[in-house]
Design an enzyme around this catalytic site. Sequence first.
Site, mmCIF file in Angstrom:
data_model
loop_
_atom_site.group_PDB
_atom_site.id
_atom_site.type_symbol
_atom_site.label_atom_id
_atom_site.label_comp_id
_atom_site.label_asym_id
_atom_site.label_seq_id
_atom_site.Cartn_x
_atom_site.Cartn_y
_atom_site.Cartn_z
ATOM 1 N N LEU A 146 9.437 29.823 3.537
ATOM 2 C CA LEU A 146 9.544 28.850 4.615
ATOM 3 C C LEU A 146 10.343 29.364 5.798
ATOM 4 O O LEU A 146 10.192 28.865 6.922
ATOM 5 C CB LEU A 146 10.157 27.553 4.088
ATOM 6 C CG LEU A 146 9.286 26.747 3.125
ATOM 7 C CD1 LEU A 146 10.087 25.626 2.475
ATOM 8 C CD2 LEU A 146 8.074 26.189 3.854
ATOM 9 N N TYR A 196 22.569 19.676 1.098
ATOM 10 C CA TYR A 196 21.184 19.339 0.768
ATOM 11 C C TYR A 196 20.790 17.998 1.385
ATOM 12 O O TYR A 196 19.723 17.869 2.002
ATOM 13 C CB TYR A 196 21.021 19.307 -0.751
ATOM 14 C CG TYR A 196 19.710 18.732 -1.228
ATOM 15 C CD1 TYR A 196 18.515 19.414 -1.017
ATOM 16 C CD2 TYR A 196 19.671 17.505 -1.893
ATOM 17 C CE1 TYR A 196 17.308 18.884 -1.459
ATOM 18 C CE2 TYR A 196 18.471 16.975 -2.332
ATOM 19 C CZ TYR A 196 17.299 17.666 -2.110
ATOM 20 O OH TYR A 196 16.110 17.144 -2.537
ATOM 21 N N SER A 205 14.621 10.248 -9.007
ATOM 22 C CA SER A 205 14.470 10.989 -10.265
ATOM 23 C C SER A 205 13.015 10.925 -10.692
ATOM 24 O O SER A 205 12.529 9.858 -11.076
ATOM 25 C CB SER A 205 15.356 10.387 -11.361
ATOM 26 O OG SER A 205 16.702 10.273 -10.922
ATOM 27 N N GLY A 219 8.302 21.871 -0.697
ATOM 28 C CA GLY A 219 8.965 23.167 -0.704
ATOM 29 C C GLY A 219 10.388 23.120 -0.187
ATOM 30 O O GLY A 219 10.826 22.156 0.439
#
Length: 276
Positions: A64, A148, A177, A84
């Site tokens: 990427l 993140y 999840s 991704g």
Amino acid sequence: KKNVLNIMVNPQKTHHRLLLTGAAGGLGSALRSRLRANCDVLRLSDKLAFGEALPGEEIVLADLADAAAVDAAVAGCDAIVHLGGISVEAPFEAILQANILGVYHLYEAARRHGVKRVVFASSNHVVGFYKQGETITADHPPRPDSYYGVSKAFGEDFSRFYFDRYGIETACVRIGSSFPEPRDRRMLATYLSYGDLHRLVHRVVADDHQHRAEDLFARHGRLVVRHLQHRGLHVVTRLQPRGLARAAGHNGGAFFDAFVDEGLDLVPLRGRDHRP
């Protein structure tokens, strides 16, 4: 009540070529076999080699962080399912390359090649610093809990920018999840089954471009989907579980936690003008 989600329960081919990034990961592997039924060609992409293409598939490896490689992966595709990038907390330098620069490369490639529909895998870590007992909605500002989470908040904002500027429609799915089954009681609050994930992804990419599916979140046992029409009409609808379907409650800012076993009924609630 009219069941308008048959397209999710009975998949059909709606595209010639779909791109699935992050195809070697856990969710990519789960969607790989399911999405093949929805297109003539499923293009799989990841950073490293992950085996041979099956019938109806093609593999294009792409880092990427490499703009040219991403451009080649996107070329000729009708829609993109973007899983991704780095899916856990990591040093910022790595997050920057895969999740921030990578998002820019992906959307630039989509713009150049005329791709108008993207599913962006976001995360509940975008709102991870809200207190566990707080009740929030998708309209609350991000409070990411990690590098993140910051990168996913960036991706959500960047997708909005490319919609406003270039008309590329994106569904930002804050996945909590997603596993074969919940591992414990706490995970019930953020659980999204592989089947539900596929039905959601397919419903988004198969939409007739009258709506922009922006976000999905579960609140107190009711699954809510917001649609922004391409021309700006804001419509809020409620998906009510039926039969064996269950919906988990809200917990700690996690939006996406539906269980669906037998399909859903779509019930319009209200509409108002809104500019995305």
